[in-house]
Write a protein that holds these residues in place. Structure first.
Motif, PDB file in Angstrom:
ATOM      1  N   THR A 143       0.804  -1.230   0.000  1.00 59.49           N
ATOM      2  CA  THR A 143       0.000   0.000   0.000  1.00 59.49           C
ATOM      3  C   THR A 143       0.836   1.278   0.000  1.00 59.49           C
ATOM      4  O   THR A 143       0.287   2.364  -0.138  1.00 59.49           O
ATOM      5  CB  THR A 143      -1.012   0.070   1.173  1.00 59.49           C
ATOM      6  N   ASN A 183      -0.042  -1.961 -10.088  1.00 59.34           N
ATOM      7  CA  ASN A 183      -0.558  -1.208  -8.946  1.00 59.34           C
ATOM      8  C   ASN A 183      -1.237  -2.130  -7.930  1.00 59.34           C
ATOM      9  O   ASN A 183      -1.074  -1.963  -6.715  1.00 59.34           O
ATOM     10  CB  ASN A 183      -1.533  -0.142  -9.426  1.00 59.34           C
ATOM     11  N   ARG A 184      -1.987  -3.115  -8.409  1.00 63.70           N
ATOM     12  CA  ARG A 184      -2.648  -4.046  -7.496  1.00 63.70           C
ATOM     13  C   ARG A 184      -1.633  -4.894  -6.735  1.00 63.70           C
ATOM     14  O   ARG A 184      -1.808  -5.174  -5.538  1.00 63.70           O
ATOM     15  CB  ARG A 184      -3.624  -4.933  -8.276  1.00 63.70           C
ATOM     16  N   GLU A 214      -2.475  -1.386 -14.154  1.00 58.88           N
ATOM     17  CA  GLU A 214      -3.404  -1.812 -13.107  1.00 58.88           C
ATOM     18  C   GLU A 214      -2.864  -3.024 -12.357  1.00 58.88           C
ATOM     19  O   GLU A 214      -2.943  -3.095 -11.119  1.00 58.88           O
ATOM     20  CB  GLU A 214      -4.764  -2.143 -13.711  1.00 58.88           C
ATOM     21  N   VAL A 252      -3.199 -11.477  -7.543  1.00 53.23           N
ATOM     22  CA  VAL A 252      -3.632 -11.216  -8.915  1.00 53.23           C
ATOM     23  C   VAL A 252      -3.314 -12.427  -9.786  1.00 53.23           C
ATOM     24  O   VAL A 252      -2.180 -12.929  -9.770  1.00 53.23           O
ATOM     25  CB  VAL A 252      -2.928  -9.972  -9.498  1.00 53.23           C
ATOM     26  N   GLN A 260      -0.303  -3.005  -3.919  1.00 54.47           N
ATOM     27  CA  GLN A 260      -1.247  -2.875  -2.794  1.00 54.47           C
ATOM     28  C   GLN A 260      -1.322  -4.146  -1.967  1.00 54.47           C
ATOM     29  O   GLN A 260      -2.049  -4.206  -0.967  1.00 54.47           O
ATOM     30  CB  GLN A 260      -2.653  -2.515  -3.304  1.00 54.47           C
ATOM     31  N   GLU A 289      -2.373  -7.145  -3.243  1.00 55.21           N
ATOM     32  CA  GLU A 289      -3.458  -7.998  -3.713  1.00 55.21           C
ATOM     33  C   GLU A 289      -2.915  -9.257  -4.395  1.00 55.21           C
ATOM     34  O   GLU A 289      -1.815  -9.269  -4.952  1.00 55.21           O
ATOM     35  CB  GLU A 289      -4.342  -7.244  -4.714  1.00 55.21           C
ATOM     36  N   GLN A 294       2.297   3.430  -5.488  1.00 57.90           N
ATOM     37  CA  GLN A 294       1.286   3.445  -6.534  1.00 57.90           C
ATOM     38  C   GLN A 294       1.985   3.548  -7.881  1.00 57.90           C
ATOM     39  O   GLN A 294       2.955   4.298  -8.030  1.00 57.90           O
ATOM     40  CB  GLN A 294       0.343   4.639  -6.377  1.00 57.90           C
TER      41      GLN A 294
END
Length: 204
Positions: A66, A133-134, A130, A141, A137, A139, A69
């Protein structure tokens, strides 16, 4: 050390020239790759010249979830279906919550715009950003599935997404980049030492 990248794509590093008016984003001459992999439970964000081995990136940042970005630098437009950069190249910026430092990159795959507009972000370009960026964070994916979906949309199914290389005209990427823009900062500043890959320039 064996590295298994989560994803890799063509991109060049940039310098930011504030001595001119308006300021200019200057692409470095080396063709390169952005790639990400996991190490010590953190995502490692790397950039290397294509001639360099994956184990020796010029830039390596250990990304705290997080904190970072990875977003397109885009002009404001009333047409939300068209995303363009205010420069003559597709620029992504890596920015941080914990630091004012910034890293700028330009996509080196050729534009997918029907008329070759070098500032137009295609669905493929935006999907790559995207996904990065994920991952930053924290995530989970399914990268293969995400990339395959975009490839099918852009190429009519099963097409080659490894496009020809693009080069900025005149050796620079120009645009109206003012001091109030949100990604402003010194791209050579690595930020805090905890994110730096090492004193020798981030070699793994």
């Amino acid at each position: 050390m064996s590295i298994t990248p989560l994803m890799t794509f063509k991109a060049g590093a940039c310098d930011f020239d504030t001595s001119s008016s308006p300021p200019k984003v200057l692409p470095k001459p080396a063709s390169g790759y952005i790639y990400l992999y996991e190490e010590d439970d953190l995502i490692q964000f790397c950039w290397r010249p294509r001639a360099a081995p994956m184990s020796s990136p010029e830039l390596k940042l250990s990304m705290v979830p997080t904190d970072g970005q990875f977003i397109p630098y885009q002009e404001k437009s009333s047409d939300s279906s068209t995303i363009k950069s205010p420069t003559n190249g597709r620029i992504f910026v890596l920015k941080f919550q914990s630091s004012s430092s910034r890293h700028l990159f330009w996509l080196q795959s050729r534009s997918q715009h029907p008329q070759g507009d070098p500032s137009w972000f295609s669905p493929r370009d935006l999907k790559w950003g995207e996904i990065v960026n994920r991952l930053l964070q924290g995530e989970e994916v399914d990268i293969a599935e995400e990339v395959a979906d975009t490839s099918n949309e852009n190429q009519g199914g099963g097409g080659d997404t490894e496009m020809e290389d693009a080069r900025p005209e005149g050796g620079e990427i120009q645009g109206n980049i003012g001091s109030g823009d949100p990604f402003m900062g010194n791209p050579e500043n690595e930020g805090s030492g905890s994110r730096d890959g090492g004193a020798d320039g981030g070699r793994a």
